[in-house]
Enzyme design. Structure first.
Site, PDB file in Angstrom:
ATOM      1  N   GLU A   1      -4.376   8.269  -2.910  1.00  0.00           N
ATOM      2  CA  GLU A   1      -4.920   7.037  -2.347  1.00  0.00           C
ATOM      3  C   GLU A   1      -5.216   6.030  -3.458  1.00  0.00           C
ATOM      4  O   GLU A   1      -5.110   4.824  -3.246  1.00  0.00           O
ATOM      5  CB  GLU A   1      -6.180   7.349  -1.538  1.00  0.00           C
ATOM      6  CG  GLU A   1      -6.672   6.218  -0.660  1.00  0.00           C
ATOM      7  CD  GLU A   1      -5.744   5.866   0.515  1.00  0.00           C
ATOM      8  OE1 GLU A   1      -4.808   6.653   0.799  1.00  0.00           O
ATOM      9  OE2 GLU A   1      -5.948   4.793   1.121  1.00  0.00           O
TER      10      GLU A   1
ATOM     11  N   HIS B   1       1.835   4.542  -2.829  1.00  0.00           N
ATOM     12  CA  HIS B   1       2.026   5.990  -2.614  1.00  0.00           C
ATOM     13  C   HIS B   1       3.422   6.405  -3.065  1.00  0.00           C
ATOM     14  O   HIS B   1       3.617   7.443  -3.711  1.00  0.00           O
ATOM     15  CB  HIS B   1       1.899   6.322  -1.117  1.00  0.00           C
ATOM     16  CG  HIS B   1       0.495   6.353  -0.583  1.00  0.00           C
ATOM     17  ND1 HIS B   1      -0.488   7.144  -1.127  1.00  0.00           N
ATOM     18  CD2 HIS B   1      -0.086   5.714   0.467  1.00  0.00           C
ATOM     19  CE1 HIS B   1      -1.618   6.992  -0.424  1.00  0.00           C
ATOM     20  NE2 HIS B   1      -1.398   6.111   0.549  1.00  0.00           N
TER      21      HIS B   1
ATOM     22  N   HIS C   1       0.833  -1.205   0.000  1.00  0.00           N
ATOM     23  CA  HIS C   1       0.000   0.000   0.000  1.00  0.00           C
ATOM     24  C   HIS C   1       0.876   1.267   0.000  1.00  0.00           C
ATOM     25  O   HIS C   1       0.734   2.140  -0.864  1.00  0.00           O
ATOM     26  CB  HIS C   1      -0.903  -0.035   1.236  1.00  0.00           C
ATOM     27  CG  HIS C   1      -1.852   1.112   1.348  1.00  0.00           C
ATOM     28  ND1 HIS C   1      -3.160   1.041   0.949  1.00  0.00           N
ATOM     29  CD2 HIS C   1      -1.681   2.371   1.825  1.00  0.00           C
ATOM     30  CE1 HIS C   1      -3.760   2.205   1.162  1.00  0.00           C
ATOM     31  NE2 HIS C   1      -2.882   3.032   1.703  1.00  0.00           N
ATOM     32  N   GLU C   2       1.800   1.331   0.943  1.00  0.00           N
ATOM     33  CA  GLU C   2       2.660   2.525   1.024  1.00  0.00           C
ATOM     34  C   GLU C   2       3.577   2.619  -0.194  1.00  0.00           C
ATOM     35  O   GLU C   2       3.926   3.717  -0.638  1.00  0.00           O
ATOM     36  CB  GLU C   2       3.479   2.508   2.317  1.00  0.00           C
ATOM     37  CG  GLU C   2       2.656   2.494   3.609  1.00  0.00           C
ATOM     38  CD  GLU C   2       1.629   3.617   3.715  1.00  0.00           C
ATOM     39  OE1 GLU C   2       1.816   4.678   3.097  1.00  0.00           O
ATOM     40  OE2 GLU C   2       0.603   3.411   4.413  1.00  0.00           O
TER      41      GLU C   2
END
Lengths: 500, 500
Positions: free
Chosen positions: A293, A267, A263-264
């Site tokens: 996001e 980003h 997830h990170e």
């Protein structure tokens, strides 16, 4: 010096300050010894004041006007002036005493919130949260007057430039009509099938970290311009060309850290892919929080919880932890990592139930900023919303309206960007697969290059050149709607889906 | 606001900026990914310009004069004004173009030095080093005119406020007359005795780090306000209440890292013990570089290479690395860690030969700044000095005059503080033992509290309240001289010393 060049040089200096703040903030969350907190708070407060002073420097208004009148500038320069004007308009709108009062109220409220949450004591938080809310409302009013927006839209606009609640209402009403019934269906279908086999830990932290680093490499994280570390609350931060993500490890469950890392990393890939020529300029920044996001959810939810990725990852997971047997087969892992459950806590929610948590918060914060509901009624309204949207009632406010730091810390207008991001992720991933059909097959081989190339071209390298709607239209053929996200949920979780 | 309060508030803000610089500099050396170097350089350059602008703010001169005329201030406040005037006088003395030219010349010269050192090619460095030297000389002239000092003393004064070369000449001439004969004696006596037994590695990094942390705890490092990390060149840095030391590990030799950690911990204890009430003010800073170095050398050389400490540490070293047998006995460890050898490299030198390296550099840099020697003659003069002081001749300039970064990086006037620090360490440790006779016995039990209490009271908590001579006189009964240092060397290394 011509006005544009002068303006750009000024904002490059502001970026040098913002980059300092980014690294010091990262350090506060990862490396700083406890006893340094007060000294660090003074440093960060000063740098923020200096940064604000630079953006609001009296000469900036004239330079913007001068640059706007300049001929011969390209699209990027024009867009940069537009973004600078946007920043400057918002930051000069607020009187210094309102900023300071809000910052003090937030400090007090955050402290009280930690205690109130632990003790499930909303009444203890109420007066302090009321103060934060009232100041946020005033900020919304002042900004809204300058921008011609409602107070809530003015707050939203800081996170989601161009975002409007009328549009979000329509998108979220559509989802809210679909989700409760769909969730019920998914849970029933899930109950009819055999439950996935659990994985047997413990999973040593060193092995989890090594696997996380391996998978970051696989998806294309550039370790020459970034790092992975540990923090209590995972985030992606740092500075231009220095993108630092964090995770936290649980020896009983490696997937939580691993999926968090993916997830990170989503980003981070966005941050690392911003246009180098404009990397220190406002136009070179990420477009909005929903687009940000979308990049993390595209990587985690669309790509890394897919059958294709888990087929690639399963043998690597087995190798990392010495796993063997049917629980470690890709099919079982896929069942584990797409499991749906009704729960009270947003940050633990799966892809299907997450939007319900967000829609609840969005509706409540909009009513509170709009002064349409007394703050004292928040717990009751929260619990009623949970029943309507998710069919469950929190046993206390600790796992109810006290669970998130956003409101105590003054982050009003942020929540909707999570679900806008989930919808954007689905729409972008769908467009990418249509444009480059080999993407899923490549992911199954651990080759993220085709996906990353499409994202680089269509999202990352665009920075803030286009407005969000234009970015999405250019990349996917139309502005955001809920249909692709719903289709994705139906395909992955619906009663027709295999393995569910 | 009265002038003093205003002035102190202004310098607290400057400290908030200096603390930001300290952490970012630490991060550059320990954590930063390579690709962030350019972005980081911009951040640090901007913060330094802003800091310089704060110190030289036009209002500061008036505030200093106003504060000096204020009645009712205490000793600390008066000393703070004196230190602020000192800073302000020096920093406002330099024209901006000279600072900038010097900073550019240093950047170019440092780059060229890395290549020239690797290739042992002094002629390639000569023109760039000549430029740095010429600008340093100009800086010395400008500051010297303002302070009534020679150019060299003006440069020295930045590191060693109140330090004067006439005094250093006398101290160093005394040592230089003593050391060559003494070194010869020590080496001959050492050769007559059995050589110490070597320790068998490898020594895993994790075990070295754990032992280092254990020993930092033993001597009193406060981990609530500091850290230990890894960097290429060990240092003590960070910020107020956030003192960060570094080391580097060699799996073949753990003592190098361990003794380095004790050295940096000595610096760190000074930083952590600065007066809290003045910790962000100039008067709350460490007194001078020689006093700083005295704290690291007192801890490393006086305390941790002593028989007492090694008796305490030996079983802990054995436990850390599973060591056994006569090589791991305290007596053998003491022989190993007080071994004397003539070598070309300053940073590898032992306590006996180190001053020769420093005296050589001091004499050369003083002659070069004073324009008494052409820079082209440096290699020949270096080699001649090595022969005179140490009796050896470097085979090339890589291990000769190109070995240190100080001169290419503009650090002229710094070298003498190393040996002033060694002398100060001996004098302070001697006074501490006289005042508190149980100190050596306590160290043998791993109890550093009596030593640390004496240092806290006599050095650390004094900050910059007193001038260096007054600080030393208050603590030891007299200003610095070479006699205690020589007595220490005789006692530990002389032909009468046991085990040598």
């Amino acid at each position: 010096m011509p006005a544009y060049a002068d303006l750009a040089a000024h904002f490059a200096r502001a970026a040098a300050l913002a980059n300092s703040i980014g690294i010091l903030q990262w350090d506060s969350d990862t490396m700083m010894p406890k006893g340094a907190a007060e000294t660090r708070a003074e440093s960060l407060a000063l740098l923020r004041v200096l940064h604000h002073g630079m953006v609001c420097d009296p000469k900036v208004g004239d330079l913007i006007a001068g640059a706007e009148a300049e001929s011969g500038l390209g699209d990027w320069e024009r867009a940069n002036i537009r973004e600078i004007r946007r920043l400057w308009t918002v930051q000069t709108a607020l009187p210094a005493d309102l900023v300071e009062a809000s910052s003090r109220a937030v400090s007090r409220c955050e402290m009280a919130w930690r205690k109130a949450r632990a003790e499930a004591d909303f009444p203890a938080l109420l007066p302090l949260l009321a103060e934060v809310l009232s100041l946020q409302r005033q900020i919304g009013i002042v900004k809204g007057e300058k921008l011609g927006l409602s107070p809530y839209d003015a707050l939203l606009n800081d996170y989601e430039p161009g975002g409007r609640s009328a549009r979000i209402d329509a998108l979220f009403d559509d989802l809210a009509a679909f989700l409760p019934g769909f969730t019920q269906e998914v849970l029933e279908a899930q109950a009819r099938r055999p439950a996935p086999l659990p994985l047997q830990g413990p999973f040593p932290v060193a092995a989890q970290r090594a696997l996380g680093l391996e998978m970051m490499q696989v998806v294309g994280f550039d370790f020459e311009r970034g790092r992975l570390d540990v923090s209590t609350h995972p985030f992606c931060g740092g500075a231009d060309n220095d993108v630092r993500i964090t995770t936290r490890y649980d020896e009983a469950d490696f997937a939580r850290a691993l999926m968090g890392v993916m997830h990170e990393t989503g980003h981070a890939l966005y941050e690392q892919g911003r246009p180098q020529a404009m990397v220190h300029q406002p136009v070179g920044q990420a477009r909005s929080m929903s687009v940000h996001e979308s990049q993390s959810l595209l990587m985690e939810m669309q790509a890394c919880r897919s059958r294709e990725f888990l087929a690639f990852a399963a043998p690597r997971m087995r190798a990392a932890f010495g796993g063997a047997g049917p629980a470690w087969e890709a099919d079982n892992l896929y069942k584990l990592y797409t499991r749906v459950e009704r729960g009270f806590i947003r940050v633990d929610a799966d892809e299907v139930t997450y939007p319900a948590h967000v829609i609840l918060r969005y509706r409540l914060e909009k009513a509170l900023i709009g002064d349409e509901m007394p703050l004292a009624e928040l717990p009751a309204a929260w619990n009623a919303g949970m029943r309507d949207l998710l069919g469950i009632t929190p046993p206390d406010d600790r796992v109810g309206c006290l669970q998130d730091i956003h409101w105590p810390s003054g982050g009003w207008g942020y929540f909707p960007t999570y679900t806008l991001g989930a919808m954007t992720a689905a729409q972008l991933f769908d467009a990418a697969r249509r444009a480059v059909p080999e993407i899923p097959g490549a992911i199954a081989r651990g080759d993220f290059a085709p996906l990353l190339a499409w994202l680089r071209e269509n999202v990352h390298s665009q920075g803030s050149l286009l407005e969000t709607d234009d970015l999405l239209t250019r990349a996917t053929g139309r502005p955001l709607d809920a249909s692709v996200f719903k289709a994705h949920l139906l395909r992955r979780y619906g009663s027709e889906a295999t393995a569910h």
